[in-house]
Design a protein around this motif. Structure first.
Motif, PDB file in Angstrom:
ATOM      1  N   SER A 161      42.159 -67.784  34.975  1.00 42.22           N
ATOM      2  CA  SER A 161      42.899 -66.651  34.423  1.00 42.22           C
ATOM      3  C   SER A 161      42.552 -66.571  32.951  1.00 42.22           C
ATOM      4  O   SER A 161      42.644 -67.568  32.231  1.00 42.22           O
ATOM      5  CB  SER A 161      44.407 -66.847  34.580  1.00 42.22           C
ATOM      6  OG  SER A 161      44.764 -66.850  35.926  1.00 42.22           O
ATOM      7  N   TYR A 162      42.165 -65.405  32.523  1.00 37.90           N
ATOM      8  CA  TYR A 162      41.758 -65.242  31.135  1.00 37.90           C
ATOM      9  C   TYR A 162      42.324 -63.938  30.606  1.00 37.90           C
ATOM     10  O   TYR A 162      42.178 -62.894  31.241  1.00 37.90           O
ATOM     11  CB  TYR A 162      40.228 -65.251  31.046  1.00 37.90           C
ATOM     12  CG  TYR A 162      39.703 -65.617  29.688  1.00 37.90           C
ATOM     13  CD1 TYR A 162      39.761 -66.920  29.231  1.00 37.90           C
ATOM     14  CD2 TYR A 162      39.171 -64.646  28.857  1.00 37.90           C
ATOM     15  CE1 TYR A 162      39.293 -67.261  27.977  1.00 37.90           C
ATOM     16  CE2 TYR A 162      38.701 -64.978  27.604  1.00 37.90           C
ATOM     17  CZ  TYR A 162      38.764 -66.289  27.169  1.00 37.90           C
ATOM     18  OH  TYR A 162      38.305 -66.620  25.920  1.00 37.90           O
ATOM     19  N   LYS A 163      43.003 -63.989  29.465  1.00 43.98           N
ATOM     20  CA  LYS A 163      43.609 -62.794  28.884  1.00 43.98           C
ATOM     21  C   LYS A 163      42.584 -62.052  28.035  1.00 43.98           C
ATOM     22  O   LYS A 163      41.918 -62.650  27.198  1.00 43.98           O
ATOM     23  CB  LYS A 163      44.807 -63.170  28.024  1.00 43.98           C
ATOM     24  CG  LYS A 163      45.956 -63.727  28.825  1.00 43.98           C
ATOM     25  CD  LYS A 163      47.130 -64.047  27.944  1.00 43.98           C
ATOM     26  CE  LYS A 163      48.247 -64.626  28.778  1.00 43.98           C
ATOM     27  NZ  LYS A 163      49.402 -64.968  27.972  1.00 43.98           N
ATOM     28  N   VAL A 164      42.478 -60.774  28.291  1.00 43.09           N
ATOM     29  CA  VAL A 164      41.601 -59.917  27.480  1.00 43.09           C
ATOM     30  C   VAL A 164      42.446 -58.777  26.913  1.00 43.09           C
ATOM     31  O   VAL A 164      43.389 -58.316  27.549  1.00 43.09           O
ATOM     32  CB  VAL A 164      40.417 -59.340  28.306  1.00 43.09           C
ATOM     33  CG1 VAL A 164      39.476 -60.442  28.727  1.00 43.09           C
ATOM     34  CG2 VAL A 164      40.896 -58.585  29.512  1.00 43.09           C
ATOM     35  N   PRO A 165      42.128 -58.337  25.725  1.00 45.95           N
ATOM     36  CA  PRO A 165      42.915 -57.246  25.128  1.00 45.95           C
ATOM     37  C   PRO A 165      42.693 -55.930  25.878  1.00 45.95           C
ATOM     38  O   PRO A 165      41.623 -55.685  26.441  1.00 45.95           O
ATOM     39  CB  PRO A 165      42.380 -57.161  23.701  1.00 45.95           C
ATOM     40  CG  PRO A 165      41.026 -57.768  23.756  1.00 45.95           C
ATOM     41  CD  PRO A 165      41.059 -58.785  24.844  1.00 45.95           C
ATOM     42  N   GLU A 166      43.736 -55.110  25.897  1.00 43.33           N
ATOM     43  CA  GLU A 166      43.624 -53.820  26.576  1.00 43.33           C
ATOM     44  C   GLU A 166      42.844 -52.817  25.729  1.00 43.33           C
ATOM     45  O   GLU A 166      42.158 -51.955  26.258  1.00 43.33           O
ATOM     46  CB  GLU A 166      45.019 -53.277  26.871  1.00 43.33           C
ATOM     47  CG  GLU A 166      45.750 -54.054  27.926  1.00 43.33           C
ATOM     48  CD  GLU A 166      47.099 -53.455  28.242  1.00 43.33           C
ATOM     49  OE1 GLU A 166      47.290 -52.238  28.032  1.00 43.33           O
ATOM     50  OE2 GLU A 166      47.968 -54.211  28.696  1.00 43.33           O
ATOM     51  N   LEU A 210      38.133 -53.405  23.703  1.00 41.72           N
ATOM     52  CA  LEU A 210      37.454 -54.423  24.505  1.00 41.72           C
ATOM     53  C   LEU A 210      35.950 -54.172  24.475  1.00 41.72           C
ATOM     54  O   LEU A 210      35.484 -53.080  24.770  1.00 41.72           O
ATOM     55  CB  LEU A 210      37.963 -54.369  25.952  1.00 41.72           C
ATOM     56  CG  LEU A 210      37.355 -55.364  26.920  1.00 41.72           C
ATOM     57  CD1 LEU A 210      37.730 -56.777  26.499  1.00 41.72           C
ATOM     58  CD2 LEU A 210      37.867 -55.093  28.323  1.00 41.72           C
ATOM     59  N   THR A 211      35.199 -55.178  24.062  1.00 37.24           N
ATOM     60  CA  THR A 211      33.739 -55.083  24.052  1.00 37.24           C
ATOM     61  C   THR A 211      33.166 -56.326  24.725  1.00 37.24           C
ATOM     62  O   THR A 211      33.821 -57.370  24.832  1.00 37.24           O
ATOM     63  CB  THR A 211      33.185 -55.013  22.610  1.00 37.24           C
ATOM     64  OG1 THR A 211      33.487 -56.248  21.955  1.00 37.24           O
ATOM     65  CG2 THR A 211      33.778 -53.846  21.837  1.00 37.24           C
ATOM     66  N   LEU A 212      31.936 -56.219  25.180  1.00 40.39           N
ATOM     67  CA  LEU A 212      31.265 -57.352  25.797  1.00 40.39           C
ATOM     68  C   LEU A 212      31.121 -58.492  24.793  1.00 40.39           C
ATOM     69  O   LEU A 212      31.361 -59.658  25.119  1.00 40.39           O
ATOM     70  CB  LEU A 212      29.896 -56.937  26.336  1.00 40.39           C
ATOM     71  CG  LEU A 212      29.083 -58.046  26.987  1.00 40.39           C
ATOM     72  CD1 LEU A 212      29.836 -58.662  28.163  1.00 40.39           C
ATOM     73  CD2 LEU A 212      27.726 -57.540  27.428  1.00 40.39           C
ATOM     74  N   ARG A 240      32.469 -63.785  22.739  1.00 40.58           N
ATOM     75  CA  ARG A 240      32.921 -64.574  21.594  1.00 40.58           C
ATOM     76  C   ARG A 240      34.175 -65.378  21.963  1.00 40.58           C
ATOM     77  O   ARG A 240      34.303 -66.553  21.637  1.00 40.58           O
ATOM     78  CB  ARG A 240      33.212 -63.671  20.397  1.00 40.58           C
ATOM     79  CG  ARG A 240      33.402 -64.438  19.105  1.00 40.58           C
ATOM     80  CD  ARG A 240      33.565 -63.539  17.866  1.00 40.58           C
ATOM     81  NE  ARG A 240      32.618 -62.450  17.811  1.00 40.58           N
ATOM     82  CZ  ARG A 240      32.940 -61.140  17.945  1.00 40.58           C
ATOM     83  NH1 ARG A 240      34.199 -60.788  18.146  1.00 40.58           N
ATOM     84  NH2 ARG A 240      32.027 -60.205  17.878  1.00 40.58           N
ATOM     85  N   GLY A 241      35.096 -64.743  22.685  1.00 40.31           N
ATOM     86  CA  GLY A 241      36.305 -65.441  23.120  1.00 40.31           C
ATOM     87  C   GLY A 241      35.981 -66.597  24.057  1.00 40.31           C
ATOM     88  O   GLY A 241      36.555 -67.685  23.940  1.00 40.31           O
ATOM     89  N   LEU A 242      35.052 -66.384  24.981  1.00 37.40           N
ATOM     90  CA  LEU A 242      34.648 -67.452  25.889  1.00 37.40           C
ATOM     91  C   LEU A 242      33.958 -68.587  25.135  1.00 37.40           C
ATOM     92  O   LEU A 242      34.154 -69.764  25.449  1.00 37.40           O
ATOM     93  CB  LEU A 242      33.729 -66.918  26.983  1.00 37.40           C
ATOM     94  CG  LEU A 242      34.409 -66.097  28.080  1.00 37.40           C
ATOM     95  CD1 LEU A 242      33.362 -65.454  28.977  1.00 37.40           C
ATOM     96  CD2 LEU A 242      35.360 -66.961  28.885  1.00 37.40           C
ATOM     97  N   GLN A 243      33.165 -68.223  24.140  1.00 41.93           N
ATOM     98  CA  GLN A 243      32.482 -69.251  23.349  1.00 41.93           C
ATOM     99  C   GLN A 243      33.502 -70.101  22.594  1.00 41.93           C
ATOM    100  O   GLN A 243      33.364 -71.317  22.512  1.00 41.93           O
ATOM    101  CB  GLN A 243      31.495 -68.614  22.382  1.00 41.93           C
ATOM    102  CG  GLN A 243      30.698 -69.626  21.583  1.00 41.93           C
ATOM    103  CD  GLN A 243      29.675 -68.965  20.665  1.00 41.93           C
ATOM    104  OE1 GLN A 243      29.749 -67.768  20.407  1.00 41.93           O
ATOM    105  NE2 GLN A 243      28.736 -69.740  20.185  1.00 41.93           N
ATOM    106  N   GLU A 244      34.537 -69.464  22.066  1.00 41.68           N
ATOM    107  CA  GLU A 244      35.564 -70.208  21.341  1.00 41.68           C
ATOM    108  C   GLU A 244      36.342 -71.135  22.274  1.00 41.68           C
ATOM    109  O   GLU A 244      36.778 -72.207  21.869  1.00 41.68           O
ATOM    110  CB  GLU A 244      36.528 -69.246  20.655  1.00 41.68           C
ATOM    111  CG  GLU A 244      35.917 -68.501  19.481  1.00 41.68           C
ATOM    112  CD  GLU A 244      36.837 -67.429  18.918  1.00 41.68           C
ATOM    113  OE1 GLU A 244      37.987 -67.293  19.395  1.00 41.68           O
ATOM    114  OE2 GLU A 244      36.402 -66.718  18.001  1.00 41.68           O
TER     115      GLU A 244
END
Length: 105
Positions: free
Chosen positions: A11-16, A19-21, A26-30
Motif C-alpha cells: 500500500s502506497y499513498k500518492v497525492p491526488e 501527481l507526476t511520474l 522520487r517517493g519510491l527512491q526515498e
C-alpha cells in the motif's frame, strides 16, 4: 531448499493533485530502504515458517514450537539494520531449544 512463493501486498499513498511520474519515482527512491527492510523480514518469516513445518512434519513427536528468542538479532545490510526475533523449536529428546532457520541457512 526448494522454491518458495511469497505474495507481498504493498500500500502506497500518492497525492491526488500534482501527481507526476517523477514524483512517484522520487517517493519510491526515498522509501526504498524501508521497503527493502520489510521485504527481507517477510522473506525471513516465510523461510522460517517453512523450515519449522519441515522439522515438525518429519518428526511430529520430537519437535514443537517454543516461541521466539527474547532478543531480536540485528542484521546489518546495505539498506540499514534489520531487527528480527527468530522462532525457536524445542527438541523433546535432547531438551535443546534452537532456532531452526539458523540451522537450515
Amino acid at each position: 531448499m526448494d522454491e518458495l512463493e511469497i505474495k507481498i501486498a504493498l500500500s502506497y499513498k500518492v497525492p491526488e493533485n500534482d501527481l507526476t511520474l517523477n514524483g512517484i519515482l522520487r517517493g519510491l527512491q526515498e522509501d526504498q530502504n524501508t521497503l527493502m527492510r520489510h521485504m527481507v523480514k517477510t522473506i525471513l518469516a516465510a523461510l522460517e515458517k517453512k523450515v519449522m513445518e519441515e522439522y515438525i512434519f518429519s518428526h511430529p513427536d520430537r519437535y514443537y514450537r517454543y516461541g521466539r528468542q527474547p532478543r531480536a538479532r540485528k542484521f546489518i545490510t546495505s539498506f540499514g539494520p534489520i531487527h528480527y526475533s527468530l522462532a525457536q523449536l524445542y527438541n523433546r529428546q535432547t531438551g535443546n531449544v534452537f532456532p531452526p532457520l539458523v540451522q537450515k541457512l
